[in-house]
Scaffold this motif. Structure first.
Motif, short mmCIF file in Angstrom:
data_model
loop_
_atom_site.label_atom_id
_atom_site.label_comp_id
_atom_site.label_asym_id
_atom_site.label_seq_id
_atom_site.Cartn_x
_atom_site.Cartn_y
_atom_site.Cartn_z
N LEU A 1 -54.44 97.51 11.27
CA LEU A 1 -54.59 98.76 10.51
C LEU A 1 -53.25 99.46 10.33
N GLY A 2 -52.17 98.82 10.82
CA GLY A 2 -50.83 99.36 10.55
C GLY A 2 -50.08 99.85 11.77
N PHE A 3 -50.71 99.87 12.94
CA PHE A 3 -49.99 100.33 14.13
C PHE A 3 -49.11 99.20 14.67
N THR A 4 -48.06 99.59 15.34
CA THR A 4 -47.10 98.58 15.80
C THR A 4 -46.36 99.05 17.04
N GLU A 5 -45.71 98.11 17.72
CA GLU A 5 -44.95 98.43 18.91
C GLU A 5 -43.87 99.46 18.55
N GLY A 6 -43.71 100.43 19.44
CA GLY A 6 -42.74 101.49 19.18
C GLY A 6 -43.38 102.76 18.65
N ASP A 7 -44.64 102.69 18.23
CA ASP A 7 -45.31 103.88 17.67
C ASP A 7 -45.50 104.98 18.73
N TYR A 8 -45.81 104.58 19.95
CA TYR A 8 -46.09 105.57 21.01
C TYR A 8 -45.32 105.17 22.26
N PRO A 9 -44.01 105.49 22.29
CA PRO A 9 -43.12 104.98 23.33
C PRO A 9 -43.52 105.36 24.75
N GLU A 10 -44.03 106.58 24.92
CA GLU A 10 -44.37 107.01 26.29
C GLU A 10 -45.55 106.18 26.82
N SER A 11 -46.49 105.87 25.95
CA SER A 11 -47.65 105.05 26.34
C SER A 11 -47.21 103.63 26.66
N GLU A 12 -46.29 103.12 25.86
CA GLU A 12 -45.83 101.75 26.05
C GLU A 12 -45.01 101.62 27.34
N LYS A 13 -44.22 102.66 27.63
CA LYS A 13 -43.43 102.64 28.87
C LYS A 13 -44.39 102.69 30.08
N TYR A 14 -45.37 103.56 29.98
CA TYR A 14 -46.39 103.67 31.03
C TYR A 14 -47.05 102.31 31.28
N TYR A 15 -47.43 101.65 30.18
CA TYR A 15 -48.12 100.35 30.28
C TYR A 15 -47.26 99.31 30.99
N SER A 16 -45.94 99.41 30.85
CA SER A 16 -45.06 98.42 31.46
C SER A 16 -44.85 98.64 32.96
#
Ligand SMILES: *Cc1c(COP(=O)(O)O)cnc(C)c1O
Length: 386
Positions: A342-357
């Motif tokens: 639907l158009g979302f991609t890595e980098g869209d929500y950096p704080e969430s992605e950092k948390y996930y890592s």
């Protein structure tokens, strides 16, 4: 394996279900309304509508707030996919608000910023769905104030949070929202096997939820068009679903509710012990906001990878190998293939992605004994080389 979460079933729970099996009603009997009343009373909300899952409750909640094609629903990336899917079920567009780096809940600052942009581009959301991650309430007073300013409705996804409080009100009081949804999946605070409930203070919303959970059919003559054909008569007024909870589930839920406060107390005791035992570990402990009394569905730690000579994956695998059933809550929803399409991609929500890592949910449930907890701590100590 010590799991990260587990249901707690007593002899009374079993007896409650057996009693229903021996009764006249397996579905559409007296247990569901009793359970709904008990839940609403507990939460200090006016109405409770029980359904077959929190996912169904979220779907009906969106429908009851008239979410449809052309509307926009916002939630957080750090949640189970159901919090976003409910908007898609109704044909709405879904978007996300990044998380607060301390609570991991939807960031109020990011929400405000996104609302300002949406206002400017005429893309304001119809509904915002804050999720009380791990049982800790979002900053609902502020989110509510923004809803007044920008005219959106609020559904609280409190799947983790029954038994928790916010500013000394029970979560589910709906003081700051239109509808609150709870889940009774076995890993959650109390269980009905599968099941969920939507609570609200709005009588029209409650009526609509009840209608939609049962095919859109009513037997209430006041709501019908035209004349009744006779005592057998019913009318379908809308396109609804069969999302009903069974009597077996409601009886189990009712019996579980009698131990709800004990469960939450036990979860606090275990959490308190983790705060002490893990104090000098290279991890970030769950932050507790002063306005919140968490239900502690999850105990989420974040690895301080600067001080650990292993990757997140290595730590995960080594803990699992040594019998600690840790898990990760959650893979950011916008990174799921369905949402990427639907158009979302890595980098869209950096704080969430950092948390996930960095995040790991370690075992926390009422049946976790002191010995088991000590084992969790000992294994963590070895794996993190503390
Ligand atoms: C468990 C969960 C759901 C879905 O609950 P079900 O009862 O399994 O449908 C939705 N949102 C969150 C945050 C959850 O944890």
């Amino acid at each position: 394996m010590i799991p990260y979460g587990q249901q707690n079933i007593s002899e009374d729970d079993i007896q409650a279900v057996v009693d229903v099996l021996r009764s006249d009603f397996l579905t559409q009997g007296p247990c569901v309304p009793s359970f709904e009343d008990a839940l609403a009373t507990y939460c200090r909300a006016a109405f409770g509508v029980a359904v077959n899952s929190a996912t169904s409750a979220l779907h009906l909640a969106c429908l009851a707030l008239d979410v449809g094609v052309g509307d926009i629903v916002w939630t957080t990336p750090i949640t189970f996919v159901a919090s976003a899917n409910c908007g898609r079920y109704c044909g709405a567009d879904v978007s996300f608000v990044d998380i607060d780096p301390s609570t991991y809940n939807m960031s109020v600052a990011k929400l405000e910023e996104k609302l300002e942009n949406a206002f400017a581009t005429d893309t304001l959301p119809k509904v915002v769905i804050p999720v009380h991650l791990s049982g800790q309430s979002c900053e609902m007073d502020k989110i509510h104030a923004l809803s007044q300013r920008y005219g959106f409705k609020i559904i609280e996804d409190a799947s983790h949070a029954i038994g928790g409080r916010y500013k000394s009100q029970p979560i589910g009081s709906c003081v700051y929202s239109d509808i609150t949804v709870f889940s009774f999946h076995p890993v959650k605070i109390i269980t009905t096997a599968e099941g969920g409930v939507a609570v609200t203070n709005n009588a029209d919303i409650a009526d609509r939820l009840r209608l939609l959970r049962s095919h859109g059919i009513t037997r209430d003559h006041d709501k019908m068009t035209g004349l009744s054909h006779g005592p057998w008569y019913y009318q379908q007024l809308e396109l609804g679903y069969n999302y009903r909870m069974t009597e077996l589930q409601a009886a189990l839920g009712m019996s579980q509710m009698s131990r709800l406060d004990d469960f939450v107390t036990k979860r606090h005791e275990i959490a308190h012990r983790y705060y002490i035992l893990l104090e000098n570990f290279p991890i970030i402990m769950p932050f507790q906001h002063a306005d919140s009394f968490s239900a502690f569905h999850l105990f989420i730690i974040r690895l301080n990878l600067d001080y650990i000579e292993k990757t997140h994956l290595q730590v995960f695998e080594e803990l699992r190998e040594q019998g600690i059933g840790i898990n990760i809550h959650y893979i950011p929803v916008h990174l799921q293939p369905f949402y990427c399409a639907l158009g979302f991609t890595e980098g869209d929500y950096p704080e969430s992605e950092k948390y996930y890592s960095e995040a790991l949910s370690i075992p926390l449930y009422p049946g976790l004994t002191v010995e088991m907890q000590s084992k969790v701590v000992a294994v963590l100590k070895t794996v993190l080389c503390v």
